[in-house]
Design a protein around this motif. Structure first.
Motif, PDB file in Angstrom:
ATOM      1  N   ALA A   6     -44.274 -26.393  19.958  1.00  0.00           N
ATOM      2  CA  ALA A   6     -44.221 -26.028  18.539  1.00  0.00           C
ATOM      3  C   ALA A   6     -45.425 -25.176  18.151  1.00  0.00           C
ATOM      4  O   ALA A   6     -45.295 -24.223  17.371  1.00  0.00           O
ATOM      5  N   LEU A   7     -46.590 -25.495  18.687  1.00  0.00           N
ATOM      6  CA  LEU A   7     -47.773 -24.665  18.431  1.00  0.00           C
ATOM      7  C   LEU A   7     -47.588 -23.251  18.975  1.00  0.00           C
ATOM      8  O   LEU A   7     -47.963 -22.270  18.335  1.00  0.00           O
ATOM      9  N   GLY A   8     -47.016 -23.141  20.150  1.00  0.00           N
ATOM     10  CA  GLY A   8     -46.752 -21.820  20.725  1.00  0.00           C
ATOM     11  C   GLY A   8     -45.768 -21.028  19.887  1.00  0.00           C
ATOM     12  O   GLY A   8     -45.951 -19.830  19.662  1.00  0.00           O
ATOM     13  N   TRP A   9     -44.715 -21.705  19.403  1.00  0.00           N
ATOM     14  CA  TRP A   9     -43.748 -21.020  18.557  1.00  0.00           C
ATOM     15  C   TRP A   9     -44.390 -20.587  17.239  1.00  0.00           C
ATOM     16  O   TRP A   9     -44.142 -19.477  16.753  1.00  0.00           O
ATOM     17  N   ALA A  10     -45.233 -21.449  16.666  1.00  0.00           N
ATOM     18  CA  ALA A  10     -45.914 -21.092  15.417  1.00  0.00           C
ATOM     19  C   ALA A  10     -46.820 -19.885  15.626  1.00  0.00           C
ATOM     20  O   ALA A  10     -46.889 -18.994  14.765  1.00  0.00           O
ATOM     21  N   ASN A  11     -47.512 -19.831  16.755  1.00  0.00           N
ATOM     22  CA  ASN A  11     -48.359 -18.685  17.053  1.00  0.00           C
ATOM     23  C   ASN A  11     -47.534 -17.410  17.188  1.00  0.00           C
ATOM     24  O   ASN A  11     -47.907 -16.358  16.676  1.00  0.00           O
ATOM     25  N   ALA A  12     -46.391 -17.497  17.865  1.00  0.00           N
ATOM     26  CA  ALA A  12     -45.528 -16.319  18.020  1.00  0.00           C
ATOM     27  C   ALA A  12     -44.995 -15.859  16.668  1.00  0.00           C
ATOM     28  O   ALA A  12     -44.941 -14.655  16.385  1.00  0.00           O
ATOM     29  N   TRP A  13     -44.626 -16.804  15.816  1.00  0.00           N
ATOM     30  CA  TRP A  13     -44.101 -16.437  14.505  1.00  0.00           C
ATOM     31  C   TRP A  13     -45.194 -15.819  13.644  1.00  0.00           C
ATOM     32  O   TRP A  13     -44.960 -14.806  12.969  1.00  0.00           O
ATOM     33  N   LEU A  14     -46.405 -16.394  13.676  1.00  0.00           N
ATOM     34  CA  LEU A  14     -47.510 -15.818  12.901  1.00  0.00           C
ATOM     35  C   LEU A  14     -47.895 -14.437  13.408  1.00  0.00           C
ATOM     36  O   LEU A  14     -48.269 -13.560  12.627  1.00  0.00           O
TER      37      LEU A  14
END
Length: 121
Positions: free
Chosen positions: A41-49
């Motif tokens: 989830a942290l990786g996905w949040a970083n990609a989205w940001l």
């Protein structure tokens, strides 16, 4: 500001998270599975940001590639450092957050590289 979201990676990582939780539950390491899902989830949040920042910077005439690289690098450093702190404080199960972050980065890289390799043939 709106950013179009491709739902296929989200569905894929939710499915992977369900599988990870099931396997971790059978192996009696459910907390590690939860941390692994948190890392993804942290990786996905970083990609989205990063996607949001790219849209914002591309719309501004005064910003450039250096600003995007700096903000992306700083955000990745902050996410990795916080994941490392969590993993050390909650070891041994907490190391799952780092594994989840790495798994997301590998899957995201493969998702980008496979179509490029297919086009190169």
């Amino acid at each position: 500001m709106t950013v179009s979201v491709d739902r296929r990676p989200i569905i894929g990582f939710v499915a992977a998270g369900i599988v990870v939780l099931a396997v971790a539950g059978f192996a009696d390491r459910l907390l590690m599975g939860v941390f692994l899902c948190a890392g993804m989830a942290l990786g996905w949040a970083n990609a989205w940001l990063t996607r949001v920042a790219a849209v914002r910077i591309s719309g501004d005439l005064w910003s450039g590639k250096q600003w995007l690289a700096a903000t992306t690098g700083l955000r990745l450093f902050a996410i990795t450092a916080s994941a490392l702190v969590v993993s050390v404080l909650t070891r041994p199960d907490g190391f799952g957050i780092l594994f989840g972050l790495v798994a997301f980065q590998l899957a995201a890289s493969l998702r980008v590289a496979v179509p490029v390799l297919r086009g190169a043939r």
